[in-house]
Design an enzyme around this catalytic site. Structure first.
Site, PDB file in Angstrom:
ATOM      1  N   TYR A 171     -76.865 -40.175  29.049  1.00  0.00           N
ATOM      2  CA  TYR A 171     -77.318 -38.915  29.637  1.00  0.00           C
ATOM      3  C   TYR A 171     -78.488 -38.369  28.815  1.00  0.00           C
ATOM      4  CZ  TYR A 171     -77.264 -34.224  31.577  1.00  0.00           C
ATOM      5  OH  TYR A 171     -77.639 -33.061  32.173  1.00  0.00           O
ATOM      6  N   SER A 173     -79.571 -23.594  22.860  1.00  0.00           N
ATOM      7  CA  SER A 173     -79.290 -24.981  22.486  1.00  0.00           C
ATOM      8  C   SER A 173     -80.210 -25.323  21.315  1.00  0.00           C
ATOM      9  CB  SER A 173     -79.542 -25.911  23.670  1.00  0.00           C
ATOM     10  OG  SER A 173     -80.893 -25.858  24.012  1.00  0.00           O
ATOM     11  N   ILE A 174     -80.010 -26.475  20.738  1.00  0.00           N
ATOM     12  CA  ILE A 174     -80.841 -26.867  19.605  1.00  0.00           C
ATOM     13  C   ILE A 174     -81.651 -28.081  20.003  1.00  0.00           C
ATOM     14  CG2 ILE A 174     -80.835 -27.090  17.098  1.00  0.00           C
ATOM     15  CD1 ILE A 174     -77.893 -26.843  17.087  1.00  0.00           C
ATOM     16  N   LYS A 209     -72.640 -31.618  13.226  1.00  0.00           N
ATOM     17  CA  LYS A 209     -72.778 -31.258  14.638  1.00  0.00           C
ATOM     18  C   LYS A 209     -71.481 -31.681  15.319  1.00  0.00           C
ATOM     19  CE  LYS A 209     -75.874 -31.323  18.596  1.00  0.00           C
ATOM     20  NZ  LYS A 209     -74.811 -31.472  19.597  1.00  0.00           N
ATOM     21  N   ARG A 215     -70.346 -21.688  27.295  1.00  0.00           N
ATOM     22  CA  ARG A 215     -71.770 -21.442  27.300  1.00  0.00           C
ATOM     23  C   ARG A 215     -72.331 -21.370  28.722  1.00  0.00           C
ATOM     24  NH1 ARG A 215     -75.905 -25.198  24.133  1.00  0.00           N
ATOM     25  NH2 ARG A 215     -75.323 -26.678  25.751  1.00  0.00           N
ATOM     26  N   LYS A 232     -80.357 -25.809   9.548  1.00  0.00           N
ATOM     27  CA  LYS A 232     -80.800 -24.467   9.936  1.00  0.00           C
ATOM     28  C   LYS A 232     -81.526 -23.834   8.758  1.00  0.00           C
ATOM     29  CE  LYS A 232     -76.709 -23.977  12.855  1.00  0.00           C
ATOM     30  NZ  LYS A 232     -75.372 -23.368  12.998  1.00  0.00           N
ATOM     31  N   CYS A 245     -52.550 -72.520  25.477  1.00  0.00           N
ATOM     32  CA  CYS A 245     -53.572 -72.237  24.473  1.00  0.00           C
ATOM     33  C   CYS A 245     -54.892 -72.863  24.920  1.00  0.00           C
ATOM     34  CB  CYS A 245     -53.143 -72.811  23.125  1.00  0.00           C
ATOM     35  SG  CYS A 245     -54.463 -72.750  21.894  1.00  0.00           S
ATOM     36  N   CYS A 279     -55.793 -75.877  22.235  1.00  0.00           N
ATOM     37  CA  CYS A 279     -55.050 -77.137  22.103  1.00  0.00           C
ATOM     38  C   CYS A 279     -54.168 -77.442  23.308  1.00  0.00           C
ATOM     39  CB  CYS A 279     -54.222 -77.140  20.826  1.00  0.00           C
ATOM     40  SG  CYS A 279     -52.792 -76.053  20.910  1.00  0.00           S
ATOM     41  N   CYS A 331     -52.831 -77.208  16.471  1.00  0.00           N
ATOM     42  CA  CYS A 331     -53.901 -76.451  17.132  1.00  0.00           C
ATOM     43  C   CYS A 331     -55.119 -76.323  16.224  1.00  0.00           C
ATOM     44  CB  CYS A 331     -53.389 -75.068  17.504  1.00  0.00           C
ATOM     45  SG  CYS A 331     -54.658 -74.044  18.262  1.00  0.00           S
TER      46      CYS A 331
HETATM   47  S1  IVH Z   1     -75.860 -23.818  16.278  1.00  0.00           S
HETATM   48  C1  IVH Z   1     -79.303 -21.690  17.793  1.00  0.00           C
HETATM   49  N1  IVH Z   1     -74.338 -25.390  14.865  1.00  0.00           N
HETATM   50  O1  IVH Z   1     -74.574 -28.242  19.598  1.00  0.00           O
HETATM   51  C2  IVH Z   1     -78.298 -22.677  17.427  1.00  0.00           C
HETATM   52  N2  IVH Z   1     -74.466 -25.785  17.205  1.00  0.00           N
HETATM   53  O2  IVH Z   1     -77.329 -27.480  21.465  1.00  0.00           O
HETATM   54  C3  IVH Z   1     -77.097 -22.586  18.260  1.00  0.00           C
HETATM   55  N3  IVH Z   1     -73.055 -27.640  17.972  1.00  0.00           N
HETATM   56  O3  IVH Z   1     -73.408 -27.293  22.337  1.00  0.00           O
HETATM   57  C4  IVH Z   1     -76.107 -23.625  17.992  1.00  0.00           C
HETATM   58  N4  IVH Z   1     -72.228 -28.161  16.019  1.00  0.00           N
HETATM   59  O4  IVH Z   1     -72.015 -26.122  20.565  1.00  0.00           O
HETATM   60  C5  IVH Z   1     -74.805 -25.105  16.093  1.00  0.00           C
HETATM   61  N5  IVH Z   1     -72.992 -26.692  13.472  1.00  0.00           N
HETATM   62  C6  IVH Z   1     -73.458 -26.395  14.693  1.00  0.00           C
HETATM   63  C7  IVH Z   1     -73.067 -27.125  15.834  1.00  0.00           C
HETATM   64  C8  IVH Z   1     -73.600 -26.793  17.077  1.00  0.00           C
HETATM   65  C9  IVH Z   1     -72.217 -28.450  17.301  1.00  0.00           C
HETATM   66  C10 IVH Z   1     -73.302 -27.730  19.416  1.00  0.00           C
HETATM   67  C11 IVH Z   1     -73.294 -26.443  20.147  1.00  0.00           C
HETATM   68  C12 IVH Z   1     -74.173 -26.717  21.312  1.00  0.00           C
HETATM   69  C13 IVH Z   1     -75.104 -27.755  20.796  1.00  0.00           C
HETATM   70  C14 IVH Z   1     -76.439 -27.146  20.499  1.00  0.00           C
END
Ligand code: IVH
Length: 696
Positions: A46, A92-93, A131, A152, A315, A433, A436, A457
């Protein structure tokens, strides 16, 4: 130079067609994943499609449509859950596509550039976090009470799943009075791996018992998502979930008495103090190298953690710097997700082969179209045994999800049933098998089929030879793995008796085999011919017949012929021989090839002293198990062991509840501690002598 061709007004160019296809495909999979909790493709695939679309849109802004899957983060809220509008959007990141350590350097370089930091400016402080591979959750507390939990959703609007989230023990329902009047905590709901395994085992039991509508889950994240969005909270409660906090949403502002934070790390510490689980793996990291180190260290831990992670997150620690960096289209510039290579991929099954292991175990193995997963190219995945192969119902031609985690052997996780080629037959284990041709049998209560060919065998030959040659069996000094490989692969030997037919000429022709070592080996072979019945019997490598059982059999029957001709009932008369061992002995000697091997060995001159049968003698130490430890005053431990065994006792290697006596000498260590802890009687050498002399 020719001007770049402008294709934006050509709706049917390749990019546009591809983008349209990606839109449609991604929408469909997002619905499967977010709304139905039933993904059809692994995340990695995906993500790949998603990133491809992002790349096209970046290259061709004219193709970016407001309804593109890249423009919203998740699926629609289900009608059944009340929608929740997030006061502070759930972002999201950005994912760093480079899964190598250099991805961390690229992020740091970008942050420094955007902050206008020159090469001499000090290193930036980051917080590095795992993560977590679960689903994002926003927990809202008003006056220190949990009032709402929301998924979310698309980042702006999520779903109210408060009822289900309340069942998670790790989530506090009430906070200490120091917590602000309004607090939104953001974090990840996930399922621990052990909880996932237990849940799936339970699901399998239900399915086996005929329950309708039950299914097993593909992975912990999928199971967690299903539980959170389970409409019946009673069912949700039975699904064990966990939580890690990693950030904040809406909070009482400092002007109204709320907390003022200047670092992200301080936020996490405060969350921990308020009772939220914050991962121990969260760390401060100064500069790019510290991020690279973190990525590597956590990567090495990945498979041993109690939960799944799919990468790490970096971060920028200082909130003031975060604010300066800001956002690009809903993704903060101050954070990045740095992934590890995906552990699951999709491929097709080219065939199913049955392999014969060194002990005769037959293992069905799926032959796969080569696929890069977990950092290597995989072409084989074990199906373990017949039951597993049936349970997963893998068939030739199937499209399957393959998983390879760490050094664990690759596995087929699931079959994409909708992609099955019509008419593909179900797999069944062969009854013979494949190496053998001997009968393959599956014992009651056992998962595996085994080849009964034993020494005959080819697959079992090398192992059988090494087993026969080992010190505890007939002992052929110098006959190790490398040499056996050469002898068998070079077809100098096929069966055990062939060992004794080796000549100097054949041996000196081998790799790294000087005249001297060849002679040494021939001498060792000659010496090994003089053996004992228990060593010989053990050396035959009969399943379940270890050294101790071989000794018992030799003592009980006295002669090899008596052992070979005994019935299962007669085996059962031997001390310590149960039905499994009796069956195994019977099967072994029922195979003409095995009897032939024994005859030929005897013909080659392998001999031992035969004895008289001594059925179930009542010896002074019969039925007692000893463990020997420390330095005894007058005898060595081996000698003590021999005396105990001659008197009918057994000697085990470690102390357990089944130990009758610990024979301890000077400087006894942990075994003594354990015996004392378990209440096992401890005796000395004098006491042993008394017992040997018949004293109780
Ligand atoms: S911070 C602005 N920290 O990753 C940052 N996200 O796209 C907001 N996720 O589904 C998210 N571990 O649930 C942050 N240590 C972590 C994370 C984390 C997993 C997930 C989050 C979201 C995706 C971010």
């Amino acid at each position: 130079m020719a001007p770049a061709e402008d294709t934006s007004d050509r709706p049917d160019d390749a990019d546009a067609a591809r983008a349209r296809w990606l839109h449609e495909t991604l929408h469909r999979h997002a619905h499967q994943y977010y709304v139905l909790d039933d993904p059809l493709i692994p995340d990695a695939q995906y993500d790949q499609l998603f990133q491809e679309l992002q790349a096209i849109e970046q290259r061709r802004p004219d193709l970016l449509r407001p309804d593109s899957p890249t423009q919203r983060v998740g699926g629609k809220p289900l009608a059944q859950f009340a929608p929740v509008r997030h006061a502070v959007p759930m972002l999201s990141i950005r994912t760093e596509t480079d899964t190598l350590a250099s991805g961390a350097e690229a992020f740091d370089a970008r942050v420094r550039r955007e902050l206008g930091l020159g090469p001499d400016a000090p290193a930036v402080d980051y917080v590095a976090e795992p993560k977590f591979d679960g689903l994002a959750m926003s927990l809202r507390y008003v006056d220190q009470v949990l009032v709402q939990a929301a998924t979310r959703g698309d980042g702006e609007t999520g779903e109210d799943v408060t009822q289900n989230i309340r069942t998670i023990g790790q989530i506090p329902l009430r906070l200490p009075p120091q917590a602000p009047a309004l607090l939104e905590v953001r974090g990840e709901v996930y399922m621990r791996r052990d909880d996932f395994e237990r849940l799936n085992a339970g699901q399998r039991d239900k399915i086996a018992a005929g329950a309708k509508g039950e299914k097993t889950f593909v992975n912990p994240r999928n199971a967690a998502a299903g539980a959170v969005r389970q409409l019946d909270p009673a069912i949700a409660r039975q699904r064990p979930l966990s939580f890690f906090a990693y950030g904040l949403g809406e909070v009482t502002p400092p002007e109204q008495g709320g907390p003022a934070f200047s670092e992200h790390f301080a936020i996490l510490q405060r969350l921990r103090a308020w009772g939220f689980p914050v991962s121990d793996l969260v760390e401060m990291a100064r500069g790019a190298q510290a991020l690279v180190d973190y990525h590597r260290r956590v990567g090495a831990l990945r498979d041993s953690l109690g939960f799944d992670i799919d990468g790490v997150v970096y971060k920028v620690d200082r909130i003031a710097l975060q604010q300066r960096l800001g956002f690009v289209s809903r993704e903060p510039r101050w954070a990045v997700a740095h992934k590890y290579p995906a552990q699951e991929q999709v491929t097709t099954v080219l065939g199913i082969e049955v392999q014969v292991g060194r002990t005769g175990k037959l293992t069905p193995v799926a032959k796969l179209a080569p696929v890069f997963v977990g950092g290597v190219t995989v072409t084989n995945a074990t199906l373990h045994n017949e039951d597993e192969a049936r349970r997963k119902d893998v068939r030739v031609g199937d499209t399957v999800v393959v998983r390879r985690a760490g050094d664990v052997i690759p596995e087929v996780v699931s079959v994409m049933a909708d992609k099955r080629v019509a008419g593909a037959p179900q797999f069944s284990m062969p009854r013979r098998c494949p190496v053998c041709g001997s009968e393959a049998v599956r014992e009651e209560d056992e998962a595996d089929y085994r080849c009964t060919g034993g020494l005959f065998c080819g697959a079992q030959r090398k192992q059988a030879i090494l087993h026969f040659a080992q010190r505890r069996a007939v002992e052929i000094e110098g006959l190790g793995e490398k040499l056996v490989d050469q002898l068998v692969d070079g077809q100098l030997i096929r069966t055990l008796p062939d060992l004794y037919r080796l000549g100097l000429a054949a041996l000196t022709g081998l790799d790294r085999m000087a005249d001297k070592s060849a002679r040494n080996l021939l001498d060792a072979l000659e010496r090994s011919k003089q053996t004992t019945l228990p060593r010989f019997l053990f050396g035959l490598g009969i399943r379940h017949v270890g050294e101790a059982t071989a000794k018992e059999l030799a003592r009980h029957f006295g002669k090899l012929d008596a052992i070979m001709d005994a019935t299962e009932e007669q085996y059962l008369e031997v001390d310590d021989v149960g039905p499994i061992v009796a069956r195994s002995l019977h099967q072994f000697f029922a195979q003409p090839h095995n009897r032939e091997v024994v005859e030929q060995l005897r013909a080659c001159g392998v001999t031992w002293q035969e004895g008289e049968p001594a059925p179930r003698a009542v010896l002074p130490l019969s039925g007692k198990t000893f463990v020997v430890t420390g330095t005894l005053p007058s005898m060595g431990r081996e000698q003590a062991k021999a005396l105990i065994e001659a008197a009918g006792g057994k000697v085990a290697g470690s102390v357990s509840k089944k130990t009758d006596f610990l024979l301890a000498g000077a400087e006894a260590g942990s075994k003594l501690d354990k015996a004392l802890a378990l209440g096992v009687p401890v005796i000395d050498e004098t006491r042993l002598q008394e017992m040997l002399d018949g004293g109780a």
